[in-house]
Design an enzyme around this catalytic site. Structure first.
Site, short mmCIF file in Angstrom:
data_model
loop_
_atom_site.label_atom_id
_atom_site.label_comp_id
_atom_site.label_asym_id
_atom_site.label_seq_id
_atom_site.Cartn_x
_atom_site.Cartn_y
_atom_site.Cartn_z
CG LEU A 190 -21.61 -26.79 -37.64
CD1 LEU A 190 -22.47 -26.65 -36.40
CD2 LEU A 190 -21.54 -25.47 -38.41
CG HIS B 242 -16.28 -26.80 -31.24
ND1 HIS B 242 -16.22 -27.98 -31.95
CD2 HIS B 242 -15.10 -26.69 -30.60
CE1 HIS B 242 -15.04 -28.54 -31.75
NE2 HIS B 242 -14.34 -27.79 -30.93
CB SER C 27 20.86 -39.72 -47.36
OG SER C 27 20.86 -39.37 -48.72
CD GLU D 43 9.70 -35.46 -44.65
OE1 GLU D 43 8.67 -34.77 -44.83
OE2 GLU D 43 10.53 -35.69 -45.55
CG PHE E 221 13.77 -32.96 -44.04
CD1 PHE E 221 13.80 -31.60 -44.32
CD2 PHE E 221 14.55 -33.80 -44.80
CE1 PHE E 221 14.60 -31.09 -45.33
CE2 PHE E 221 15.35 -33.31 -45.83
CZ PHE E 221 15.38 -31.95 -46.10
C1 LIG Z 1 -4.10 -29.02 -34.92
C2 LIG Z 1 -5.28 -28.39 -34.21
N1 LIG Z 1 -5.74 -27.19 -34.61
C3 LIG Z 1 -6.79 -26.62 -33.97
C4 LIG Z 1 -7.39 -27.24 -32.91
C5 LIG Z 1 -8.55 -26.54 -32.16
N2 LIG Z 1 -9.82 -27.27 -32.45
C6 LIG Z 1 -10.32 -28.20 -31.65
S1 LIG Z 1 -11.71 -28.91 -32.23
C7 LIG Z 1 -11.70 -27.94 -33.62
C8 LIG Z 1 -12.76 -28.10 -34.67
C9 LIG Z 1 -12.82 -29.51 -35.17
O1 LIG Z 1 -13.80 -29.68 -36.12
P1 LIG Z 1 -14.17 -31.12 -36.63
O2 LIG Z 1 -12.93 -31.87 -36.99
O3 LIG Z 1 -15.20 -30.99 -37.69
O4 LIG Z 1 -14.75 -31.86 -35.35
P2 LIG Z 1 -16.19 -31.70 -34.66
O5 LIG Z 1 -15.92 -31.15 -33.31
O6 LIG Z 1 -17.02 -30.81 -35.50
O7 LIG Z 1 -16.71 -33.09 -34.60
C10 LIG Z 1 -10.60 -27.07 -33.59
C11 LIG Z 1 -10.27 -26.06 -34.63
C12 LIG Z 1 -6.87 -28.49 -32.52
N3 LIG Z 1 -7.38 -29.17 -31.47
N4 LIG Z 1 -5.84 -29.06 -33.19
C1 LIG Z 2 20.36 -42.91 -53.72
O1 LIG Z 2 19.91 -43.83 -54.69
C2 LIG Z 2 19.56 -43.25 -55.93
C3 LIG Z 2 18.94 -44.35 -56.79
O2 LIG Z 2 19.80 -45.45 -56.90
C4 LIG Z 2 20.77 -42.59 -56.56
O3 LIG Z 2 20.44 -42.00 -57.79
C5 LIG Z 2 21.28 -41.54 -55.60
O4 LIG Z 2 22.45 -40.94 -56.08
C6 LIG Z 2 21.57 -42.15 -54.23
N1 LIG Z 2 21.90 -41.09 -53.30
C7 LIG Z 2 22.91 -41.17 -52.47
C8 LIG Z 2 23.09 -40.00 -51.55
O5 LIG Z 2 23.67 -42.13 -52.41
#
Ligand SMILES: Cc1ncc(C[n+]2csc(CCOP(=O)(O)OP(=O)(O)O)c2C)c(N)n1
Ligand SMILES: *[C@@H]1O[C@H](CO)[C@@H](O)[C@H](O)[C@H]1NC(C)=O
Length: 575
Positions: A136, A210, A298, A319, A345
């Site tokens: 669940l 829950h 970069s 990331e 990012f």
């Molecule tokens: C990123 C995120 N999204 C939603 C929630 C809300 N939330 C808290 S517990 C839960 C369910 C978790 O289910 P599960 O991982 O199976 O854990 P269980 O409580 O069943 O052990 C949700 C949706 C949250 N805490 N974090």
């Molecule tokens: C980063 O390295 C790669 C692999 O050597 C190369 O092809 C690319 O041009 C490089 N990028 C930059 C921004 O220097």
């Protein structure tokens, strides 16, 4: 009740105390109860759960000595656990092991699978991921229900040594945990089949329970049922004390061994100056580690990598996981970690950054390629929201250095500053404007041009500081003087220098930034002078989604180049 057996297995094996672990945050009462069981928390204190004056909060935070990272936003534990395990295996070279408890519902988060891929790629055989498959989630069943084979196949496909066990069978759990410890070269996943609310009549395996307390009228019966199942109720648990074979963290400040080597007028981007600075910090201390997400040539973190390959973690294009790993590496002060990628990012890891503040993390994040000045790569690569994002994080210090010397000092300060640090770096080469011996402090701006006839204060940072300097020279030829301020840190912002300059220039202030108008430098300045009468702030900023082009063309197009500053200055005192 489901997770209880898993916790019992960990405690019986005494793995609980000598290790790091991450824990599904919403099961916090279970974590607290386990620590009460071994005598660390008073049983009576458990009744203060979630109260305003008690640190046993709704989800665990590092206010509690046994919590290293806050959890509660699902899907982040395993990434942090990867950082702890990587640190244990490769940096500390110590025997401690890392356990991460996850829910099955939580496994819908993509970040879980970023972490799974990372753990096996780096052969983290000191890491155990435990998935509590109780079928669940919160509002309905998790998508894979009790289909244990699919979990097993997925874990194996991601390179984990995998055991499927009955999660209510302590002996089975202990065996799996023992086997995990014998397995070399791979992390282990224990996929535990459980029933949520096991043994509780009318609750076990049912929806709608829950996060709900048991109703008063049936609580007594259920408690008696649980008590009747405890085999040796009065036998306290005495886990072994940890075998601490990791050296205590050396907390002495880390200082550059030599001053910056730049000369005024040298041309160099702040992103490259970051790489040079980080390498020098690595020379100064073995605790400094770096992470990147396949952008190291970069962001120039590759300069660090070349000098200190054993302290560089390539996190590939993930990331969210990179941020979690960096947080994990920084727990218990084991390392001073710097994670870099394009500033844009970090947006996809914002929830992780938000949680890092709750985790009291000292992680350092470095975002390159900010703003339209990156040029031809176009708007998808331009960070134009990052200042707003990081300014909103309560523990965050935001550095925005404008030349090589100040970048080097920003990196040095960040390494020694508590809380999260963000350093915003730029792509274009710009002139070094500070003497190599210049001193920098968090929250201290530099007045880089001033005279006693200044008519306007112009505040810029990064490329726009250089545009402001160009505007200054142009205006000077026409007999108009302006004062120029480099804030150095956007948060905290040096309000007193800004207010004093504004007063000295007739209350006239212009801000100019390579960022969207919302939440950036201009709004930071506005809030710093908001309660000061007679100061008017005119803001130049990027006002809509940009385009590919030459950096200078883009600065002109968005009205943040020297040309626009000159025009704004003339307009300001014409009014
Ligand atoms: C990123 C995120 N999204 C939603 C929630 C809300 N939330 C808290 S517990 C839960 C369910 C978790 O289910 P599960 O991982 O199976 O854990 P269980 O409580 O069943 O052990 C949700 C949706 C949250 N805490 N974090
Ligand atoms: C980063 O390295 C790669 C692999 O050597 C190369 O092809 C690319 O041009 C490089 N990028 C930059 C921004 O220097």
């Amino acid at each position: 009740a489901d997770g209880y057996w898993l916790m019992a297995g960990l405690m019986i094996l005494n793995v609980f105390r000598p290790s790091c672990y991450c824990f599904q945050g919403h099961a916090a009462p279970l974590l607290y109860a386990a620590w009460a069981e071994v005598g660390f928390i008073k049983e009576s204190e458990l009744l203060n759960l979630r109260k305003i004056d008690c640190d046993l909060e709704g989800h665990p935070t590092p206010k509690l000595a046994f919590v290293d990272v806050a959890t509660g936003s699902l899907g982040q534990g395993l990434g942090a656990a990867c950082g702890m395990a990587y640190t244990g295996k490769y940096f500390d070279k110590a025997s401690y092991r890392v356990y991460c408890m996850m829910g099955d519902g939580e496994c819908s988060e993509g970040s879980v699978w970023e972490a799974m891929a990372f753990a096996s790629y780096y052969k983290l055989d000191n890491l155990v991921a435990i998935i509590d498959v109780n079928r669940l989630g919160q509002s309905e069943a998790a998508p894979l229900q009790h289909n244990m084979n699919i979990y097993k196949d997925r874990c194996e496909a991601f390179g984990f040594n995998t055991y499927v066990v009955d999660g209510h069978d302590v002996e089975e759990l202990c065996k799996a945990l023992w086997h995990a410890e014998q397995t070399k070269g791979k992390p282990t996943a224990i996929v535990a089949k459980t029933f949520k609310g096991k043994g509780l009549k009318g609750i076990e395996d049912q929806d709608n329970w829950h996060g709900k307390p048991i109703p008063k009228d049936c609580v007594e019966e259920l408690i008696n049922h649980i008590l009747s199942q405890i085999q040796s109720p009065n036998k306290p648990l005495h886990p072994q004390l940890p075998n601490e074979d990791a050296a205590p963290a050396d907390l002495t400040p880390i200082r550059l061994l030599t001053a910056p080597e730049y000369k005024i007028g040298d041309k160099m981007s702040t992103r490259k100056a970051y790489g040079v600075a980080l390498k020098k910090m690595g020379d100064a201390s073995p605790r400094v580690v770096a992470l990147d997400g396949d952008t190291k040539n970069s962001t120039f973190s590759d300069i660090f990598k070349k000098a200190h390959p054993d302290r560089f973690i390539e996190c590939f294009i993930a990331e969210q996981n990179m941020v979690s790993v960096a947080i994990g590496c920084a727990t218990r002060d084991r390392t001073v970690s710097f994670a870099s990628t394009f500033a844009a990012f970090f947006a996809r890891a914002y929830d992780h950054i938000r949680m890092a503040a709750i985790s009291q993390s000292n992680v350092n994040l470095v975002g390159s390629h900010c703003g339209v000045s990156i040029g031809e790569d176009g708007p998808s690569q331009m960070a134009l929201e990052d200042l707003a994002m990081f300014r909103a994080i309560p523990t965050c210090t935001v550095f925005y250095p404008s030349d090589g010397v100040s970048t080097e000092r920003a990196v040095e300060l960040a390494a020694n500053t508590k809380g999260i640090c963000f350093i915003r770096t730029s792509r274009p080469d710009t002139a070094v404007i500070y003497d190599a011996g210049e001193k920098f402090e968090v929250g201290k701006a530099k007045v880089v041009r001033q005279s006693d006839k200044d008519q306007v204060t112009v505040i810029g940072a990064g490329v726009t500081l250089h545009e402001a300097l160009a505007a200054h020279d142009q205006l000077a030829k026409e007999g108009v003087n302006i004062r120029i301020i480099d804030p150095f840190t956007i948060k905290p912002l040096d309000a007193s220098t800004i207010v004093a300059s504004a007063r000295a220039t007739g209350g006239r202030v212009i801000t100019v930034e390579d960022h969207y108008k919302e939440g950036g430098l201009g709004e930071a300045v506005l809030s710093a002078v908001g309660e000061e009468p007679g100061i008017v702030v005119h803001r130049l900023a990027v006002s809509h989604v940009p385009h590919s082009g030459k950096p200078q063309e883009l600065l002109d197009m968005f009205g943040i180049s020297a040309k626009s500053i000159v025009a704004a200055v003339k307009q300001t005192f014409a009014n």
